[in-house]
Design a protein around this motif. Structure first.
Motif, PDB file in Angstrom:
ATOM      1  N   ILE A  23       0.884  -1.170   0.000  1.00  0.00           N
ATOM      2  CA  ILE A  23       0.000   0.000   0.000  1.00  0.00           C
ATOM      3  C   ILE A  23       0.916   1.211   0.000  1.00  0.00           C
ATOM      4  O   ILE A  23       1.602   1.488   0.976  1.00  0.00           O
ATOM      5  CB  ILE A  23      -0.921   0.031   1.240  1.00  0.00           C
ATOM      6  N   GLU A  24       0.944   1.925  -1.134  1.00  0.00           N
ATOM      7  CA  GLU A  24       1.937   2.988  -1.319  1.00  0.00           C
ATOM      8  C   GLU A  24       1.289   4.362  -1.338  1.00  0.00           C
ATOM      9  O   GLU A  24       0.218   4.563  -1.901  1.00  0.00           O
ATOM     10  CB  GLU A  24       2.688   2.762  -2.632  1.00  0.00           C
ATOM     11  N   THR A  25       1.968   5.314  -0.714  1.00  0.00           N
ATOM     12  CA  THR A  25       1.589   6.716  -0.843  1.00  0.00           C
ATOM     13  C   THR A  25       2.854   7.539  -0.917  1.00  0.00           C
ATOM     14  O   THR A  25       3.919   7.107  -0.484  1.00  0.00           O
ATOM     15  CB  THR A  25       0.715   7.193   0.330  1.00  0.00           C
ATOM     16  N   ASN A  26       2.740   8.723  -1.495  1.00  0.00           N
ATOM     17  CA  ASN A  26       3.880   9.618  -1.628  1.00  0.00           C
ATOM     18  C   ASN A  26       3.673  10.794  -0.679  1.00  0.00           C
ATOM     19  O   ASN A  26       2.727  11.568  -0.836  1.00  0.00           O
ATOM     20  CB  ASN A  26       4.007  10.106  -3.071  1.00  0.00           C
ATOM     21  N   ALA A  27       4.549  10.926   0.310  1.00  0.00           N
ATOM     22  CA  ALA A  27       4.362  11.944   1.340  1.00  0.00           C
ATOM     23  C   ALA A  27       4.442  13.355   0.787  1.00  0.00           C
ATOM     24  O   ALA A  27       3.816  14.269   1.321  1.00  0.00           O
ATOM     25  CB  ALA A  27       5.409  11.764   2.447  1.00  0.00           C
ATOM     26  N   ASP A  64      -4.831  15.836   7.298  1.00  0.00           N
ATOM     27  CA  ASP A  64      -6.091  15.231   6.840  1.00  0.00           C
ATOM     28  C   ASP A  64      -5.856  14.257   5.695  1.00  0.00           C
ATOM     29  O   ASP A  64      -6.434  13.168   5.666  1.00  0.00           O
ATOM     30  CB  ASP A  64      -7.078  16.322   6.395  1.00  0.00           C
ATOM     31  N   LYS A  65      -4.999  14.636   4.724  1.00  0.00           N
ATOM     32  CA  LYS A  65      -4.760  13.782   3.574  1.00  0.00           C
ATOM     33  C   LYS A  65      -4.023  12.504   3.962  1.00  0.00           C
ATOM     34  O   LYS A  65      -4.314  11.427   3.458  1.00  0.00           O
ATOM     35  CB  LYS A  65      -3.976  14.541   2.502  1.00  0.00           C
ATOM     36  N   ILE A  66      -3.044  12.648   4.867  1.00  0.00           N
ATOM     37  CA  ILE A  66      -2.304  11.462   5.315  1.00  0.00           C
ATOM     38  C   ILE A  66      -3.230  10.512   6.062  1.00  0.00           C
ATOM     39  O   ILE A  66      -3.212   9.305   5.849  1.00  0.00           O
ATOM     40  CB  ILE A  66      -1.108  11.869   6.200  1.00  0.00           C
ATOM     41  N   GLU A  67      -4.064  11.063   6.931  1.00  0.00           N
ATOM     42  CA  GLU A  67      -4.996  10.223   7.684  1.00  0.00           C
ATOM     43  C   GLU A  67      -5.966   9.521   6.753  1.00  0.00           C
ATOM     44  O   GLU A  67      -6.239   8.331   6.891  1.00  0.00           O
ATOM     45  CB  GLU A  67      -5.758  11.074   8.704  1.00  0.00           C
ATOM     46  N   LYS A  68      -6.503  10.258   5.784  1.00  0.00           N
ATOM     47  CA  LYS A  68      -7.478   9.684   4.855  1.00  0.00           C
ATOM     48  C   LYS A  68      -6.860   8.546   4.052  1.00  0.00           C
ATOM     49  O   LYS A  68      -7.486   7.507   3.824  1.00  0.00           O
ATOM     50  CB  LYS A  68      -7.981  10.773   3.900  1.00  0.00           C
ATOM     51  N   ILE A 125       3.139  -1.296   4.215  1.00  0.00           N
ATOM     52  CA  ILE A 125       2.887   0.126   3.950  1.00  0.00           C
ATOM     53  C   ILE A 125       4.176   0.793   3.481  1.00  0.00           C
ATOM     54  O   ILE A 125       5.203   0.722   4.163  1.00  0.00           O
ATOM     55  CB  ILE A 125       2.376   0.851   5.209  1.00  0.00           C
ATOM     56  N   LEU A 126       4.139   1.428   2.311  1.00  0.00           N
ATOM     57  CA  LEU A 126       5.279   2.180   1.783  1.00  0.00           C
ATOM     58  C   LEU A 126       4.917   3.662   1.744  1.00  0.00           C
ATOM     59  O   LEU A 126       3.969   4.065   1.069  1.00  0.00           O
ATOM     60  CB  LEU A 126       5.635   1.690   0.374  1.00  0.00           C
ATOM     61  N   ILE A 127       5.653   4.453   2.494  1.00  0.00           N
ATOM     62  CA  ILE A 127       5.481   5.912   2.448  1.00  0.00           C
ATOM     63  C   ILE A 127       6.731   6.477   1.781  1.00  0.00           C
ATOM     64  O   ILE A 127       7.802   6.529   2.385  1.00  0.00           O
ATOM     65  CB  ILE A 127       5.285   6.528   3.849  1.00  0.00           C
ATOM     66  N   PHE A 187       0.281  -3.035  10.575  1.00  0.00           N
ATOM     67  CA  PHE A 187       1.067  -3.526   9.445  1.00  0.00           C
ATOM     68  C   PHE A 187       2.431  -2.848   9.443  1.00  0.00           C
ATOM     69  O   PHE A 187       2.547  -1.681   9.847  1.00  0.00           O
ATOM     70  CB  PHE A 187       0.352  -3.252   8.116  1.00  0.00           C
ATOM     71  N   PRO A 188       3.480  -3.540   8.995  1.00  0.00           N
ATOM     72  CA  PRO A 188       4.818  -2.936   8.965  1.00  0.00           C
ATOM     73  C   PRO A 188       4.881  -1.764   7.989  1.00  0.00           C
ATOM     74  O   PRO A 188       4.230  -1.782   6.945  1.00  0.00           O
ATOM     75  CB  PRO A 188       5.724  -4.087   8.517  1.00  0.00           C
ATOM     76  N   ILE A 189       5.658  -0.752   8.331  1.00  0.00           N
ATOM     77  CA  ILE A 189       5.788   0.461   7.525  1.00  0.00           C
ATOM     78  C   ILE A 189       7.244   0.650   7.118  1.00  0.00           C
ATOM     79  O   ILE A 189       8.137   0.611   7.964  1.00  0.00           O
ATOM     80  CB  ILE A 189       5.309   1.709   8.296  1.00  0.00           C
ATOM     81  N   ILE A 190       7.464   0.846   5.811  1.00  0.00           N
ATOM     82  CA  ILE A 190       8.790   1.221   5.321  1.00  0.00           C
ATOM     83  C   ILE A 190       8.671   2.583   4.652  1.00  0.00           C
ATOM     84  O   ILE A 190       7.828   2.781   3.783  1.00  0.00           O
ATOM     85  CB  ILE A 190       9.360   0.190   4.327  1.00  0.00           C
ATOM     86  N   MET A 191       9.486   3.520   5.106  1.00  0.00           N
ATOM     87  CA  MET A 191       9.502   4.859   4.527  1.00  0.00           C
ATOM     88  C   MET A 191      10.781   5.049   3.718  1.00  0.00           C
ATOM     89  O   MET A 191      11.814   4.457   4.035  1.00  0.00           O
ATOM     90  CB  MET A 191       9.424   5.916   5.629  1.00  0.00           C
ATOM     91  N   CYS A 192      10.695   5.851   2.678  1.00  0.00           N
ATOM     92  CA  CYS A 192      11.861   6.166   1.846  1.00  0.00           C
ATOM     93  C   CYS A 192      12.054   7.673   1.791  1.00  0.00           C
ATOM     94  O   CYS A 192      11.068   8.425   1.770  1.00  0.00           O
ATOM     95  CB  CYS A 192      11.692   5.621   0.429  1.00  0.00           C
ATOM     96  N   SER A 193      13.299   8.097   1.772  1.00  0.00           N
ATOM     97  CA  SER A 193      13.590   9.527   1.607  1.00  0.00           C
ATOM     98  C   SER A 193      14.851   9.687   0.777  1.00  0.00           C
ATOM     99  O   SER A 193      15.673   8.771   0.689  1.00  0.00           O
ATOM    100  CB  SER A 193      13.757  10.216   2.969  1.00  0.00           C
ATOM    101  N   ASN A 194      14.982  10.847   0.164  1.00  0.00           N
ATOM    102  CA  ASN A 194      16.140  11.118  -0.682  1.00  0.00           C
ATOM    103  C   ASN A 194      17.319  11.678   0.102  1.00  0.00           C
ATOM    104  O   ASN A 194      18.465  11.543  -0.320  1.00  0.00           O
ATOM    105  CB  ASN A 194      15.768  12.097  -1.797  1.00  0.00           C
ATOM    106  N   GLU A 195      17.032  12.318   1.213  1.00  0.00           N
ATOM    107  CA  GLU A 195      18.117  12.937   1.971  1.00  0.00           C
ATOM    108  C   GLU A 195      17.722  13.152   3.427  1.00  0.00           C
ATOM    109  O   GLU A 195      16.553  13.074   3.793  1.00  0.00           O
ATOM    110  CB  GLU A 195      18.510  14.275   1.338  1.00  0.00           C
TER     111      GLU A 195
END
Length: 451
Positions: A112-116, A123-127, A150-152, A179-187
């Motif tokens: 389940i992917e979203t782009n932060a 509100d958008k993150i919660e929804k 979960i991929l953020i 559910f497990p959450i993996i987040m990605c960031s560029n820096e």
């Protein structure tokens, strides 16, 4: 629908299906080198063990609380944040997202992917994520669906918007997730320290050049392409500075024409040539009068579909002036974006023609009242690129630096919020322009930008 066959982009076609199939980049946690595959595999396993233990104990706590008085009520347990989420931090294109999808395949999980950076307010993150992270829906039990991962992505895209509650919301989601959450960031971003303090952060480095070359050679062999010289491949790799996604896109773009000739000049001028085509394509799209014409233009184009989407989005206001038409155009863009999300999540590339029709044809044909321009219309670069970076003019760059001296602001906030507001403010009266100009010590070019 167009009958033209839509090829799967090679970055998707050759996305590894398993962690074991990947040439994994090196990674460090707290300065110590770690084996990323082992770390993430153990993270997933440990999460579900911890969830099972916590849920059993919480069941007992709920039974106890039903028969006890209020002041003796026990608080239910939660999965510790460091066991619920991890962060992969590294430059774009090195395979962070591919790692997540390969890991999900290994565990037979649904991503389940979203782009932060797109979902930046509380509100958008919660929804988007709150119900997903908390519970399993009734259909999960009926159909025995897969567990979720979960991929953020681009978590650093919410940098600078803590006042909107985005970062606290992410932390709250981590503390309550099922559910497990993996987040990605560029820096690394100092203002995300409250998040870093609660989870494990892995610094992921680009693959060595020899590994990147092996992957590229394997793709060329599989595609039966023999005419791309080794020196051309070296040039592509060097030009992309370790961005494997960019390398694969360039190889596909250069070889798809199957022209057996010297590719050096094409490689060096690839982006310049693409820009010339894009300028022409954007102008032509807003001259069409039928969906068939719009399809014909996009079918003939070699411009990356996702890149073209951003260009059209950026240049809408140049070619469409009516609010009613703009409303239709942005609605079509929104639906196109939803379709692309489904394409990426489900890998259903048969939907790609619909994506093309909505963002190109649907947007171009939304022009009903605005007359077709007979003169030259300037096409501008999309400010928002594939990462979390904006393309600013030299004047805008100078202005944002002056604003930063007054208070902390990101380029994203500057473009999306600050600049539109201050333009309205300065455009309303000369007095306001003078006050702002004196406050920021603006030169003539910067004043002109705000008029």
């Amino acid at each position: 629908m167009s009958n033209v066959k839509i090829d799967i982009p090679w970055v998707e076609k050759y996305r590894p299906k398993s962690i074991k199939d990947m040439a994994l980049p090196s990674a460090r946690m707290s300065g110590q080198r770690v084996k990323l595959a082992e770390e993430l595999t153990n993270f997933i396993k440990n999460f579900f063990e911890e969830r099972k233990k916590v849920n059993i104990e919480n069941k007992q706590i709920r039974q106890y609380n039903r028969t006890s008085i209020d002041k003796e009520q026990k608080e239910e347990l939660k999965i510790p944040p460091e066991k619920a989420a991890v962060l992969l931090e590294g430059p774009p294109g090195i395979g962070k997202t591919s790692i997540v999808y390969a890991l999900a395949n290994d565990f037979n999980m649904e991503v389940i992917e979203t782009n932060a950076s797109d979902t930046r307010t509380r509100d958008k993150i919660e929804k988007r994520l709150k119900e997903t992270t908390k519970t399993r829906g009734i259909m999960d039990f009926i159909t025995q669906s897969k567990e979720k991962l979960i991929l953020i992505d681009e978590i650093d895209g919410i940098y600078g918007v803590q006042d909107r509650g985005a970062i606290p919301t992410v932390i709250e989601l981590i503390q309550n997730t099922q559910f497990p959450i993996i987040m990605c960031s560029n820096e690394y971003k100092t203002n995300l320290q409250s998040l870093y303090n609660k989870i494990r952060r892995y610094e992921v480095h680009p693959l060595p050049k020899n590994e990147v070359k092996k992957i590229a050679m394997s793709i060329l062999k599989n595609e039966k392409i023999t005419y791309l010289k080794e020196e051309d491949l070296e040039l592509i790799i060097d030009k992309n500075n370790g961005d494997l996604r960019g390398i694969i896109n360039d190889i596909q773009g250069i070889t798809q024409g199957n022209i057996e000739e010297d590719h050096k000049e094409l490689i060096l001028n690839l982006h310049r040539d693409n820009l010339e085509e894009i300028f022409s394509l954007i102008r032509d799209l807003f001259q069409v009068s039928s969906l068939r014409e719009a399809r014909s233009l996009t079918d003939k184009s070699d411009v990356d579909y996702n890149f073209l989407y951003k260009w059209i989005n950026e240049n809408l206001l140049t070619f469409i002036k009516s609010n009613r038409e703009l409303s239709v155009a942005f609605e079509n863009l929104s639906i196109a974006d939803e379709i692309f999300g489904k394409i990426r999540i489900n890998q259903d590339w048969s939907l790609l023609p619909y994506f093309f029709d909505l963002f190109a044809g649907g947007v171009a044909l939304s022009r009903k009242e605005t007359p077709i321009s007979k003169g030259f219309r300037r096409v501008v670069f999309p400010r928002y690129t594939s990462g979390t970076y904006f393309s600013l003019t030299s004047v805008e760059k100078k202005l944002v630096e002056k604003v930063k001296k007054k208070y902390e602001i990101t380029q994203i906030d500057f473009i999306q919020d600050f600049l539109p507001f201050i333009k309205i403010l300065c455009g309303s009266s000369r007095r306001n322009l003078k006050i702002i100009s004196d406050w920021l010590d603006l030169d003539a070019k910067e004043k002109k930008l705000l008029k």
